[in-house]
Design an enzyme around this catalytic site. Structure first.
Site: not given
Ligand code: NAD
Length: 470
Positions: A169, A220-223, A225, A276
């Site tokens: 996804k 993705g974001s910690t929130e 996650g 990130c």
């Molecule tokens: P995000 O958390 O908003 O979204 C990431 C993914 O999660 C998207 O595909 C989104 O549709 C999906 N999503 C949204 N709500 C969900 C839920 N309730 N359950 C499951 N999936 C859901 O993150 P973003 O804004 O797309 O990305 C930026 C963030 O990602 C930054 O905080 C960045 O630091 C982090 N990041 C981390 C790494 C790493 O390897 N640690 C790498 C790249 C980005």
């Protein structure tokens, strides 16, 4: 004519239940339609992955590895098509998009060769205990918008080589390169082994809580996650969470300030700061602070900020409107209590452009220092004492990466060991490599990606403990 994109479900190209616009962040205008899956299509994708699992898991690992290597070759043959689509949907300059595609091919090839040999844990006294590794089943791969292809490959390649099937996804603002990736896979993999559905942030939660999904690999974001971790709890699913960061860069007093400022600038501004492990705050010794700030400001003023498709562009737009508004609000908040010495304001043109921004004389408790800005805005902080500096660098819930710059590698290594992060790079930027495990400490993640350890995250270990016949 506009290109049509399809979901991939059970080996077939499938139109979405509806469609939504994909925006080019350099213009702010829609340039393609993305198929959007509904819940019924999510169910079909999960069922297809479940059905395909037994046969794929029984396929010899060498065969599985060869298929992943064939996907790398097929992507390589279309690299310029992928790279220009990546620039169009994500915004990054074309040379960086090509770099992401080369990195993707490298990841696929590296994992295609990984294996897990049985490991003898104990052998003697008539007893033998051996650890074997088996695939987990159906993996859900949830990907963000900053590196839509390589972060997908980081999950896809180890999951499939280890014998799992997958549902991908992508993020709603960068779905197209992922759709193309799955299209390439359709010709190479058996039906159901890879499935790809797109959403508008409404299917991730359903996917990560789905009872037929055995593992969720999320970046993705910690929130978000935290939500994934909560929704995986009911089924005690395996999870890998690669989350946010607030990486500190530490400049020691023995470096050339001009050369190091260039490195730090690159580390903070690449991909418009949306990495990130980008440098999110830099600590500079008092003695060279003014010179360092001036050089960073000079580099910021000289950087070419433009559409990533235009040759020579160094910094493209912010990827999406929501993030653009978040970074703009952070700049407004910063203006009142720190000195902005370059950039500082969105460009007056269509698209989501924020120029590289350098902020000096800023307090440790400022929002820009405490929070992950995820944009081209760098706070520069002064220090005089190393012990105090280490405390300040560690004063964050995040623990992803960090960098140290020094001619004295032993001294830099000692400081690195005191940082509470998963990785520290010394005298280099973001040297992420599929052979090297990558993980976040504290609230930057759980689990590992990359290396043998990352490969094993897609397996269940099983001990067979035998009393040998006398
Ligand atoms: P995000 O958390 O908003 O979204 C990431 C993914 O999660 C998207 O595909 C989104 O549709 C999906 N999503 C949204 N709500 C969900 C839920 N309730 N359950 C499951 N999936 C859901 O993150 P973003 O804004 O797309 O990305 C930026 C963030 O990602 C930054 O905080 C960045 O630091 C982090 N990041 C981390 C790494 C790493 O390897 N640690 C790498 C790249 C980005």
């Amino acid at each position: 004519m506009k290109r049509e994109y399809h979901l991939t479900i059970d080996g077939q190209p499938v139109p979405g239940a509806s469609t939504f616009d994909v925006i080019n962040p350099a213009t702010g205008e829609a340039f393609a339609q993305c198929p959007k899956a509904d819940e019924a299509q999510l169910e079909l994708a999960v069922a297809a992955a479940r059905r395909a699992f037994a046969a794929w898991a029984a396929t010899p690992i060498e065969e599985r590895g060869k298929k992943i290597a064939a996907i790398a070759d097929a992507i390589e043959a279309r690299i310029s098509e992928f790279a220009s689509l990546l620039t169009e949907e994500q915004g990054k300059p074309l040379d960086q998009a090509t770099g992401e595609m080369k990195g993707t091919i490298n990841v696929l090839r590296a994992f295609s060769e990984m294996r897990h040999e049985p490991k003898t844990i104990l052998d003697g006294g008539g007893k033998q205990a051996v650890e074997y590794r088996k695939p987990l089943g159906v993996v859900a791969a949830i990907v963000p918008w900053n590196f839509p292809v390589i972060l997908l490959a980081n999950k896809f390649a180890p999951a499939l080589v280890a014998g799992n099937t997958i549902i991908i996804k992508p993020a709603p603002t960068t779905p197209l390169t992922a759709l193309l990736f799955a299209e390439v896979c359709r010709d190479i993999l058996p039906a159901g082994v890879v499935n790809l559905i797109c959403d508008e942030n409404d299917l991730g939660a359903l996917l990560s809580s789905h009872p037929e999904v055995d593992k969720v690999s999320f970046t993705g974001s910690t929130e978000t996650g935290r939500k994934v971790m909560a929704s995986a709890a009911a089924g005690l699913k395996r999870i890998t969470l690669e989350l946010g960061g607030n990486d500190a860069s530490i400049v020691l007093d023995d470096v050339d300030p001009i050369e190091t400022a260039q490195q730090v600038f690159n580390g903070a501004m690449r991909n418009a700061g949306q990495i990130c492990v980008a440098i999110k705050r830099v600590y500079v010794p008092e003695a060279i602070y003014d010179e360092f700030c001036t050089e960073l400001a000079r580099l910021a003023e000289e950087a070419i900020v433009d559409d990533g498709a235009r040759q020579g562009t160094q910094i493209g737009p912010i990827q999406n409107r929501q993030q653009f508004e978040k970074v703009s609000a952070l700049l407004d908040e910063t203006r009142g209590h720190a000195r902005i010495i370059a950039g500082g304001k969105a460009l007056d043109r269509p698209g989501y452009f924020i120029p590289p921004t350098i902020v000096r004389d800023i307090a440790d408790d400022a929002l820009l220092v405490r929070e992950e800005q995820f944009g081209p805005v760098l706070p520069v902080l002064k220090y005089t004492d190393i012990d105090d500096l280490v405390d300040r660098a560690n004063a964050t819930p995040y623990g992803l990466g960090g960098t140290i710059w020094s001619k004295d590698v032993a001294r830099a290594t000692q400081i690195a060991q005191r940082l509470s992060t998963g990785t520290v790079w010394i005298n280099q930027l973001m040297a992420i490599d599929p052979r090297i495990p990558f993980r976040g400490a504290k609230q930057s993640g759980i689990g590992v990606e990359g290396g043998q350890a990352g490969f094993e995250e897609y397996t269940q270990a099983q001990i067979i403990n035998t009393a040998l016949p006398a």
